[in-house]
Motif scaffolding. Sequence first.
Motif, mmCIF file in Angstrom:
data_model
loop_
_atom_site.group_PDB
_atom_site.id
_atom_site.type_symbol
_atom_site.label_atom_id
_atom_site.label_comp_id
_atom_site.label_asym_id
_atom_site.label_seq_id
_atom_site.Cartn_x
_atom_site.Cartn_y
_atom_site.Cartn_z
ATOM 1 N N MET A 53 11.217 12.787 -10.886
ATOM 2 C CA MET A 53 10.138 11.815 -10.776
ATOM 3 C C MET A 53 9.367 12.124 -9.497
ATOM 4 S SD MET A 53 10.358 7.681 -11.213
ATOM 5 C CE MET A 53 8.901 6.651 -11.189
ATOM 6 N N LEU A 54 8.053 11.878 -9.511
ATOM 7 C CA LEU A 54 7.190 12.301 -8.417
ATOM 8 C C LEU A 54 6.531 11.102 -7.740
ATOM 9 C CD1 LEU A 54 5.536 15.314 -10.274
ATOM 10 C CD2 LEU A 54 7.540 15.354 -8.756
ATOM 11 N N ALA A 55 5.889 11.372 -6.611
ATOM 12 C CA ALA A 55 5.252 10.312 -5.827
ATOM 13 C C ALA A 55 3.791 10.643 -5.565
ATOM 14 C CB ALA A 55 5.988 10.112 -4.503
ATOM 15 N N THR A 56 2.974 9.620 -5.492
ATOM 16 C CA THR A 56 1.557 9.743 -5.179
ATOM 17 C C THR A 56 1.334 9.394 -3.711
ATOM 18 O OG1 THR A 56 0.910 9.144 -7.432
ATOM 19 C CG2 THR A 56 -0.754 8.886 -5.706
ATOM 20 N N PRO A 57 0.616 10.226 -2.942
ATOM 21 C CA PRO A 57 0.350 9.898 -1.535
ATOM 22 C C PRO A 57 -0.497 8.636 -1.403
ATOM 23 C CG PRO A 57 -0.115 12.214 -1.994
ATOM 24 C CD PRO A 57 0.074 11.543 -3.321
ATOM 25 N N VAL A 58 -0.190 7.827 -0.408
ATOM 26 C CA VAL A 58 -0.977 6.633 -0.089
ATOM 27 C C VAL A 58 -1.310 6.649 1.394
ATOM 28 C CG1 VAL A 58 -0.023 5.239 -1.965
ATOM 29 C CG2 VAL A 58 1.115 5.252 0.260
ATOM 30 N N ALA A 59 -2.410 5.980 1.742
ATOM 31 C CA ALA A 59 -2.863 5.958 3.137
ATOM 32 C C ALA A 59 -2.343 4.761 3.914
ATOM 33 C CB ALA A 59 -4.394 5.971 3.176
ATOM 34 N N ASP A 60 -1.836 3.756 3.203
ATOM 35 C CA ASP A 60 -1.384 2.515 3.837
ATOM 36 C C ASP A 60 0.142 2.483 3.898
ATOM 37 O OD1 ASP A 60 -0.932 -0.026 4.748
ATOM 38 O OD2 ASP A 60 -2.115 -1.045 3.216
ATOM 39 N N PRO A 61 0.718 2.343 5.096
ATOM 40 C CA PRO A 61 2.183 2.336 5.199
ATOM 41 C C PRO A 61 2.822 1.003 4.846
ATOM 42 C CG PRO A 61 1.223 2.080 7.365
ATOM 43 C CD PRO A 61 0.063 2.299 6.417
ATOM 44 N N ALA A 62 2.032 -0.010 4.521
ATOM 45 C CA ALA A 62 2.601 -1.338 4.239
ATOM 46 C C ALA A 62 3.490 -1.288 3.003
ATOM 47 C CB ALA A 62 1.483 -2.349 4.042
ATOM 48 N N LEU A 63 4.621 -1.968 3.082
ATOM 49 C CA LEU A 63 5.565 -2.040 1.960
ATOM 50 C C LEU A 63 5.049 -3.042 0.937
ATOM 51 C CD1 LEU A 63 8.329 -1.380 0.674
ATOM 52 C CD2 LEU A 63 9.298 -3.226 2.067
ATOM 53 N N PRO A 64 4.732 -2.609 -0.298
ATOM 54 C CA PRO A 64 4.212 -3.546 -1.297
ATOM 55 C C PRO A 64 5.279 -4.537 -1.754
ATOM 56 C CG PRO A 64 3.762 -1.236 -1.885
ATOM 57 C CD PRO A 64 4.779 -1.226 -0.795
ATOM 58 N N VAL A 109 11.147 -1.855 -7.525
ATOM 59 C CA VAL A 109 12.550 -2.238 -7.695
ATOM 60 C C VAL A 109 12.912 -2.454 -9.157
ATOM 61 C CG1 VAL A 109 12.761 -3.214 -5.383
ATOM 62 C CG2 VAL A 109 12.031 -4.678 -7.272
ATOM 63 N N ASP A 110 11.928 -2.804 -9.993
ATOM 64 C CA ASP A 110 12.233 -2.987 -11.416
ATOM 65 C C ASP A 110 11.782 -1.797 -12.260
ATOM 66 O OD1 ASP A 110 9.505 -3.288 -11.298
ATOM 67 O OD2 ASP A 110 9.440 -5.262 -12.260
ATOM 68 N N GLY A 111 11.504 -0.667 -11.612
ATOM 69 C CA GLY A 111 11.020 0.512 -12.315
ATOM 70 C C GLY A 111 12.139 1.452 -12.724
ATOM 71 N N ALA A 112 11.963 2.118 -13.869
ATOM 72 C CA ALA A 112 12.913 3.122 -14.341
ATOM 73 C C ALA A 112 12.630 4.460 -13.661
ATOM 74 C CB ALA A 112 12.806 3.257 -15.860
ATOM 75 N N TYR A 113 13.522 5.412 -13.873
ATOM 76 C CA TYR A 113 13.327 6.777 -13.382
ATOM 77 C C TYR A 113 12.580 7.545 -14.473
ATOM 78 C CZ TYR A 113 14.352 11.273 -11.132
ATOM 79 O OH TYR A 113 14.240 12.490 -10.504
ATOM 80 N N GLU A 114 11.313 7.898 -14.220
ATOM 81 C CA GLU A 114 10.455 8.522 -15.220
ATOM 82 C C GLU A 114 10.201 9.987 -14.857
ATOM 83 O OE1 GLU A 114 7.295 5.574 -16.749
ATOM 84 O OE2 GLU A 114 7.569 5.057 -14.630
ATOM 85 N N PRO A 115 10.840 10.925 -15.546
ATOM 86 C CA PRO A 115 10.676 12.349 -15.227
ATOM 87 C C PRO A 115 9.218 12.791 -15.272
ATOM 88 C CG PRO A 115 12.516 12.023 -16.722
ATOM 89 C CD PRO A 115 11.814 10.703 -16.623
#
Length: 327
Positions: free
Chosen positions: A8-19, A182-188
Amino acid sequence: MWTLPEPMLATPVADPALPEGWAAEPKWDGWRALLSWDARRLVLRSRKGTDLEPFFPELRSGTAQLPNATALDGELVVWDAAGRLAFERLQGRLQRRGEGAIRLAEQWPAHFVAFDLLRISGTDATRWTYRRRRAALEALFVDHRLTAPWALCPSTTDPATVHDWLTSWTAVGLEGVVYKRVDGAYEPSVRGWRKYKVRETEEAIVGAHTGSPAAPRTLLLGRYGTAGRLHYIGRSTTLPQASSRDLAPLLTPAPAGHPWTGWTFSAGWGTRETLHVTLVRPQLVVEVGVDVARDSAGRWRHPARWHRPRPDLTPTDVPRFAGGATG
């Protein structure tokens, strides 16, 4: 037969705030790797699919601690004697097998920092929520008393802890943070996570470039040491076309005796390809965006993001090189 999924991959974000509704984990300066231990067979695969198992014998030695039919997602890292992440100690691993790999493992043992659970005792966990996967991953470490080469990646839903990681842990080589719902699955192969990298802008001196003099493509950057030697510290990302055109007139052909004459520059980590470069007079100062990743000599390990030229500055205005070498 169960096989390792794509990561699973991640998208870069500019804001360090924890959603809200997300958890955060430290982003390590190492190699992403997926691991499966099934019927006494270890599979260790890089993000790009490279088989890493022959190069990390210390992980095979540690599989006796794992329950059968278990798979993890994580990061291969090496810590130096000072407790800082030493990415460069991973670099030589893909050229060493057998006895050579064993020697490197003894000198600079790698750890597998587990940050996600893909399978546990034969049960596929990828469809579980992150909250459930995380609880099972923590239980795995406790129930089986996992020790080196295994390490559990921290996780938090506390914004204050995230702030502490981003301000205090960068000194030991932390690159940033990764956010997971936290409620997300692991999506390859899906960019369902988010990542924030600690970055800053710094000044450096242009010593050479790739591409033509009329259209430089990337910049090779340096800083002077205390003894007046120009040290190579890193390369820029590809310049935007407009910036390339504007920058070309500011670059002066190199005079005789350029400090980098005869040098060979690598095209990147893990490759033997070399760059064709044009040396220039080391007089133009530029501002670039860099992250915290450094090698043992103090050079920037990742390409520096182009920001702007600083013709208003001179090389004496640029901070001195403070890497591992002197001069």
